[in-house]
Design a protein around this motif. Structure first.
Motif, mmCIF file in Angstrom:
data_model
loop_
_atom_site.group_PDB
_atom_site.id
_atom_site.type_symbol
_atom_site.label_atom_id
_atom_site.label_comp_id
_atom_site.label_asym_id
_atom_site.label_seq_id
_atom_site.Cartn_x
_atom_site.Cartn_y
_atom_site.Cartn_z
ATOM 1 N N MET A 189 46.065 40.401 27.639
ATOM 2 C CA MET A 189 46.689 40.499 26.320
ATOM 3 C C MET A 189 46.734 39.156 25.630
ATOM 4 S SD MET A 189 48.151 43.023 24.674
ATOM 5 C CE MET A 189 49.752 42.755 24.023
ATOM 6 N N SER A 190 45.953 38.985 24.589
ATOM 7 C CA SER A 190 46.114 37.805 23.734
ATOM 8 C C SER A 190 47.068 38.223 22.629
ATOM 9 C CB SER A 190 44.764 37.417 23.151
ATOM 10 O OG SER A 190 44.357 38.397 22.232
ATOM 11 N N GLY A 192 46.048 38.597 19.683
ATOM 12 C CA GLY A 192 45.147 39.020 18.608
ATOM 13 C C GLY A 192 45.277 40.486 18.234
ATOM 14 N N VAL A 212 48.600 40.806 31.413
ATOM 15 C CA VAL A 212 48.626 39.376 31.757
ATOM 16 C C VAL A 212 48.328 38.598 30.479
ATOM 17 C CG1 VAL A 212 46.198 39.432 32.540
ATOM 18 C CG2 VAL A 212 47.666 37.526 33.209
ATOM 19 N N PHE A 214 47.718 34.600 28.974
ATOM 20 C CA PHE A 214 47.470 33.186 29.283
ATOM 21 C C PHE A 214 47.889 32.320 28.106
ATOM 22 C CE2 PHE A 214 44.325 35.720 31.587
ATOM 23 C CZ PHE A 214 44.519 35.269 32.882
ATOM 24 N N ARG A 270 36.858 31.874 30.354
ATOM 25 C CA ARG A 270 36.927 33.338 30.450
ATOM 26 C C ARG A 270 36.733 33.819 31.887
ATOM 27 N NH1 ARG A 270 38.132 35.591 26.455
ATOM 28 N NH2 ARG A 270 37.784 37.654 27.327
ATOM 29 N N MET A 273 39.933 33.348 33.628
ATOM 30 C CA MET A 273 40.879 34.405 33.230
ATOM 31 C C MET A 273 40.631 35.673 34.042
ATOM 32 S SD MET A 273 41.085 34.528 29.134
ATOM 33 C CE MET A 273 41.908 33.336 28.112
ATOM 34 N N ILE A 290 41.274 45.424 31.798
ATOM 35 C CA ILE A 290 40.991 45.924 30.445
ATOM 36 C C ILE A 290 40.999 44.729 29.493
ATOM 37 C CG2 ILE A 290 41.744 47.498 28.607
ATOM 38 C CD1 ILE A 290 43.585 48.784 30.880
ATOM 39 N N GLY A 292 40.067 43.390 25.221
ATOM 40 C CA GLY A 292 39.844 43.837 23.845
ATOM 41 C C GLY A 292 38.507 43.350 23.317
ATOM 42 N N GLU A 293 37.577 43.070 24.216
ATOM 43 C CA GLU A 293 36.286 42.547 23.765
ATOM 44 C C GLU A 293 35.478 43.614 23.029
ATOM 45 O OE1 GLU A 293 35.203 39.220 27.106
ATOM 46 O OE2 GLU A 293 35.643 41.258 27.731
ATOM 47 N N VAL A 298 32.393 37.607 18.774
ATOM 48 C CA VAL A 298 32.399 36.133 18.801
ATOM 49 C C VAL A 298 31.462 35.660 19.908
ATOM 50 C CG1 VAL A 298 34.735 35.750 17.865
ATOM 51 C CG2 VAL A 298 34.463 36.203 20.297
ATOM 52 N N GLN A 301 31.479 37.030 23.313
ATOM 53 C CA GLN A 301 31.338 38.482 23.443
ATOM 54 C C GLN A 301 29.917 38.976 23.147
ATOM 55 O OE1 GLN A 301 34.681 40.439 21.453
ATOM 56 N NE2 GLN A 301 36.019 38.775 22.103
ATOM 57 N N LYS A 326 34.996 46.027 13.568
ATOM 58 C CA LYS A 326 36.303 45.380 13.406
ATOM 59 C C LYS A 326 37.200 46.149 12.425
ATOM 60 C CE LYS A 326 39.087 41.915 14.436
ATOM 61 N NZ LYS A 326 39.367 41.343 15.749
ATOM 62 N N ASP A 348 46.021 30.727 20.021
ATOM 63 C CA ASP A 348 45.785 31.313 21.329
ATOM 64 C C ASP A 348 45.213 30.222 22.232
ATOM 65 O OD1 ASP A 348 45.554 33.660 23.029
ATOM 66 O OD2 ASP A 348 43.399 33.334 22.895
ATOM 67 N N CYS A 350 42.676 30.275 23.885
ATOM 68 C CA CYS A 350 41.213 30.199 23.749
ATOM 69 C C CYS A 350 40.782 29.181 22.695
ATOM 70 C CB CYS A 350 40.640 31.554 23.360
ATOM 71 S SG CYS A 350 40.767 32.759 24.656
#
Ligand code: ATP
Ligand code: MG
Length: 400
Positions: A189-190, A192, A212, A214, A270, A273, A290, A292-293, A298, A301, A326, A348, A350
């Motif tokens: 979970m970011s 975003g 999770v 980060f 990544r 992560m 899981i 959200g990619e 980006v 991805q 998107k 974030d 990232c």
């Protein structure tokens, strides 16, 4: 019974589950019961011939009850309803009363009646039921007109074995399957837009979700974490309390920046992560990761980057958004209520140490070569051991 309003609740795919149907129905009833109990501890719920009947405190606005029920995964639709004696006169009177009640709540000028006779022992055929009930309504509410093409309000009459029911519109639920019928997964979970939607989509298919997150404190602000907690709070409104593991990634990022080529930073981060997430998932008995990619969104991805990311873990990685555009993800985020929080501007992890020109087509051998300069095992172990756990329930953050 008079102090309760009736709601007819239809399940979606649960009805297709063959031999397992009783199990799915039982779980779904429990999930709806848990949701409705919050607004009415005395609510009565039961299944009758594939439909769920919910009787809920009359004083509660219908809208509140419908919102509560329709957000339970596995529910296809909900209708406010009334029960009538199985007698055509009584059905007509009940339908007219119901229409008068609806007209007090909203501006209805035209209507249409649709009848269904599931109980073939009932002596009057469906079209005739529709005509008689329609006439009763017209007699009572003289301002109304019948419009069979585009009525303001459709009234349905359903004559079933156990009783006759009059109801209006089917208000759509999210569909899916009851929570807890499809394993457990760990969402990365970011803060975003994408990851909350990804978590929602898996939970909608019945999966229980852990999370999770980060961060790179002190480079990222504690507000960024609070934002993620608020996102989890919204999600918890659909899927119950979420357990979130919070990990500081900074020590790993610093090692990467010190020892590895700058353009590989993102993909290396990544992969860490994923390793950390897999280790946490194993402890939590989560069966899959899981993210959200979304293909091509980006640099990290691209198809090549996803392959290199996946190569580091054994656990299956679910990417429910992979082929979505998107704009559609944004629509979904708005629908489930996470969008406004997601667009709040906090950094974030990232974006900390973001390379100017990240590799978009990483090669696995080169990435592994760079990682050989790091003590991967210890870095991962330390990160996992230092994880903090936050439990986030739906009550902490009121649902709008
Ligand atoms: P999102 O909108 O979910 O942040 P994104 O388009 O910004 O996604 P990235 O930042 O590349 O994409 O992240 C891709 C995925 O990696 C995220 O959807 C999420 O699953 C995971 N991820 C990214 N940042 C974090 C973080 N700080 N903590 C946990 N997972 C993360
Ligand atoms: Mg992100």
């Amino acid at each position: 019974m008079n102090n309760k309003n009736l709601y007819i609740v239809r399940c979606g795919e649960v009805a297709l589950k063959g031999m397992n149907k009783p199990y799915f129905e039982r779980v779904l009833l429990e999930r709806v019961r848990a949701a409705v109990r919050v607004i009415d501890p005395e609510a009565e719920l039961k299944w009758i011939d594939g439909l769920m009947f919910a009787r809920v405190d009359r004083t509660l606005p219908r809208e509140t009850v419908i919102r509560t029920i329709s957000r339970v995964f596995g529910i296809a639709s909900v209708s406010p309803a009334v029960e009538a004696e199985k007698d055509i006169e009584k059905i007509g009177e009940t339908a007219a009363d119901f229409m008068m009640e609806l007209m007090e709540e909203e501006d209805i000028k035209t209507f249409k009646v649709k009848a269904k006779r599931a109980d073939k022992n009932f002596p009057i055929p469906s079209p005739e039921i529709g005509r008689i009930v329609g006439a009763k309504i017209l007699k009572r509410a003289k301002v109304l007109r019948v419009d069979v093409h585009e009525p303001d309000c459709q009234i349905f009459v359903d004559v079933r074995r156990e009783g006759a029911y009059v109801f209006r519109d089917k208000i759509k639920g999210f569909g899916g399957l009851p929570l807890g019928t499809n394993g457990r997964g760990l969402i990365l979970m970011s803060g975003g837009i994408d990851s909350p939607v990804a978590a929602f989509m898996m939970a909608k298919r019945g999966m229980r979700i852990d999370a999770v997150h980060f961060h790179s404190y002190p480079y990222t602000s504690p507000m960024a974490q609070k934002k993620v907690e608020r996102l989890c709070g919204v999600l918890a409104g659909y899927m119950g309390t979420l357990r979130m593991h919070v990990v500081n990634l900074l020590p790993i990022q610093e090692e990467i920046v010190k020892n590895c080529p700058e353009e590989e930073t993102t993909i290396l981060v990544r992969r860490f992560m994923m390793r950390i997430a897999e280790s946490i998932a194993e402890k939590q008995k989560d069966m899959m990761l899981i993210t959200g990619e979304d293909l091509g969104q980006v640099a990290s991805q691209t198809a090549e980057a996803l392959v290199v990311t996946d190569a580091v873990v054994k656990m299956p990685v679910m990417r429910p958004l992979i082929a979505m555009d998107k704009v559609d993800i944004i629509d979904k985020a708005k629908e489930i209520g996470t969008y406004d929080i997601s667009i709040e501007p906090y950094e974030d992890c990232c974006t900390v140490f973001l390379p100017k020109h990240p590799v978009t087509k990483p090669k696995l051998e080169r990435i592994e070569h760079s990682e050989a300069k790091l003590d991967v095992e210890t870095l991962v172990k330390n990160a996992v051991e230092s994880a903090e756990i936050v439990e986030i329930g739906p009550d902490a953050y009121a649902l709008s």
